[in-house]
Design an enzyme around this catalytic site. Structure first.
Site, PDB file in Angstrom:
ATOM      1  N   GLY A 138       0.823  -1.195   0.000  1.00 57.54           N
ATOM      2  CA  GLY A 138       0.000   0.000   0.000  1.00 57.54           C
ATOM      3  C   GLY A 138       0.862   1.251   0.000  1.00 57.54           C
ATOM      4  N   GLU A 191       4.097   0.349  -4.238  1.00 53.58           N
ATOM      5  CA  GLU A 191       3.841   1.662  -4.829  1.00 53.58           C
ATOM      6  C   GLU A 191       5.058   2.578  -4.638  1.00 53.58           C
ATOM      7  OE1 GLU A 191       0.014   3.236  -3.560  1.00 53.58           O
ATOM      8  OE2 GLU A 191      -0.797   1.221  -3.369  1.00 53.58           O
ATOM      9  N   TRP A 412     -11.821   0.332  -4.479  1.00 53.06           N
ATOM     10  CA  TRP A 412     -11.186   0.867  -3.270  1.00 53.06           C
ATOM     11  C   TRP A 412     -12.132   1.906  -2.676  1.00 53.06           C
ATOM     12  CZ3 TRP A 412      -7.137  -0.382  -0.250  1.00 53.06           C
ATOM     13  CH2 TRP A 412      -6.877   0.497   0.811  1.00 53.06           C
TER      14      TRP A 412
END
Length: 434
Positions: A138, A191, A412
């Site tokens: 994340g 990420e 999401w």
């Protein structure tokens, strides 16, 4: 042939030949029978603690019945690249009451597994076709992926630790194998490789090649574990919308060969980190957009296709939240105007769940605007602007995914929907020609 039986044959063949293979997922199983495009929903570790949204909410609002996959976010990596739980209480220790639990039965002190993982286990019992993955990383959890991927030794150790913790279910302080069977695969949310994400992330130029090598290591170990367990373990990843990040971080054709499928960022094209109010998830670029380069769902999907991604493995992300700005002049209904900063949010400045934004319309202060050509909606009250996806836009996106013959939609996050599940229902209607 069923996915389970077909996958077992693939794993056995791969082990006999020494190959590491990907499991194709052109179609996803639908709970209601037959095959359909996949619908992947993220459920977060903090949904219950921060928002008061237990997994039972997904049953009661009808979302769980419409999902093919659920990603549990997030597992983290330590500095050496090993997999760890960032919140053991939320993950597997917290006792749920009968009113909160999926099963309707209260947890008892001393049981082998509690917390969110036990709720996910109950969710799978209620919806046997639902595949549940552990998502790693994340935005704020990607600091040490580069360390994990750096060498053959670090890659092997990282994957082994993740399989041991999340797939074998060997949780610290719990009985051996307490969480075994909860997860059907691993979702990597790094990420981003070779591209700076959150402040403090370790970033190396060789991340691009090492990401591919990490996927190969995952495939090798997942195949071996799958053969032992007589099941198929999937491997997916969340990939960026930014084209520079695509090219700097991924050997795209090889990456897609190794992944069961990929979820693609279909939101956060713009946000309050920029001073100009804009769309954050439009399907097409709105007329008058002052930014360069342009971003939209159509542009992002085309970029992946141009780089060799197969349509059936592209799963386009959709937001159940909005991005907001404030201090805007009362011009152009707030769109493309200079702000004084992010709009106040319940959990983060400039960010708000749809279920919280929807009531703003009932107050009469905000007005809804929609661009049917570009495919986005926004609220404006003369000074504060929120761009978001409502049921009309979610149905539109479902139809776009269906018409472009993509692999499905990714959400999401599931806790942003209303108690009536109106966003998931609208998305499902678009995906399935309703």
């Amino acid at each position: 042939m069923s996915r389970k039986r077909w996958g077992a044959a693939v794993v056995a063949g791969a082990l006999l030949t020494g190959l590491s293979v990907a499991v194709p997922a052109a179609q996803a199983h639908d709970h209601r029978g037959g095959n359909a495009v996949r619908t992947v929903g993220y459920y977060t570790q903090w949904s219950q603690a921060d928002r008061g949204i237990p997994a039972r909410y997904l049953v009661e609002n009808g979302s769980a019945a419409k999902l093919t996959h659920l990603n549990y976010a997030f597992g983290l990596l330590d500095e050496q690249g090993g997999c760890v739980s960032s919140d053991p209480r939320a993950d597997y220790q917290r006792l749920y009451s009968a009113e909160e639990s999926v099963s309707g039965k209260a947890d008892k002190p001393g049981q082998a597994l509690a917390g969110n993982l036990n709720q996910l286990k109950q969710l799978k019992q209620k919806f046997p076709r639902l595949r549940v993955y552990i998502s790693l990383g994340g935005w704020i959890g990607s600091a040490y992926f580069s360390n994990a991927a750096l060498t053959p030794q670090s890659r092997a150790a990282h994957v082994k630790s993740c399989i041991d913790l999340w797939l074998k279910g060997n949780l610290p302080g719990a009985p051996a194998g307490a969480a075994k069977g909860v997860f059907d695969g691993i979702d990597l949310d790094w990420e981003w490789p070779s591209t700076e994400g959150n402040v403090g992330n370790v970033v190396r130029p060789e991340d691009k090649q090492n990401f591919t090598k990490l996927l190969r290591e995952y495939r090798t170990q997942l195949n071996k574990q799958g053969a032992k367990d007589r099941r198929v373990y999937d491997l997916t990843a969340f990939l960026p919308a930014n084209r520079e990040a695509m090219d700097r971080g991924y050997e795209m054709a090889e990456v897609y060969k190794l992944l069961t499928f990929a979820t693609v960022q279909g939101y956060d094209y713009h946000g309050a980190w920029e001073r100009t109010s804009n769309q954050q998830s439009a399907l097409r670029v709105p007329e008058g957009d002052p930014t360069t380069p342009k971003d939209s769902g159509e542009i992002v999907v085309d970029a992946y296709l141009e780089r060799g991604a197969p349509r059936h493995k592209i799963t386009l992300g959709v937001p159940y939240f909005g991005r907001g700005w404030t201090g805007l002049p009362n011009q152009n209904n707030g769109l493309f105007q200079q702000s004084t900063g992010p709009a106040p949010g319940s959990y983060e400045a400039g960010y708000e769940d749809y279920r919280t934004l929807k009531p703003l319309l009932a107050g009469g202060k905000f007005k809804l605007y929609r661009d049917d050509k570009a495919g986005h909606a926004y609220l404006f009250d003369g000074t504060t602007f929120w761009n978001y996806d409502d049921p009309t836009e979610l149905k539109r996106k479902g139809k776009f995914i269906r018409d472009r013959k993509l692999g499905g939609a990714m959400i999401w996050a599931l806790d942003g929907d209303t108690p009536q599940g109106e966003l998931t229902k609208a998305l499902d209607a678009g995906l399935r020609r309703r």
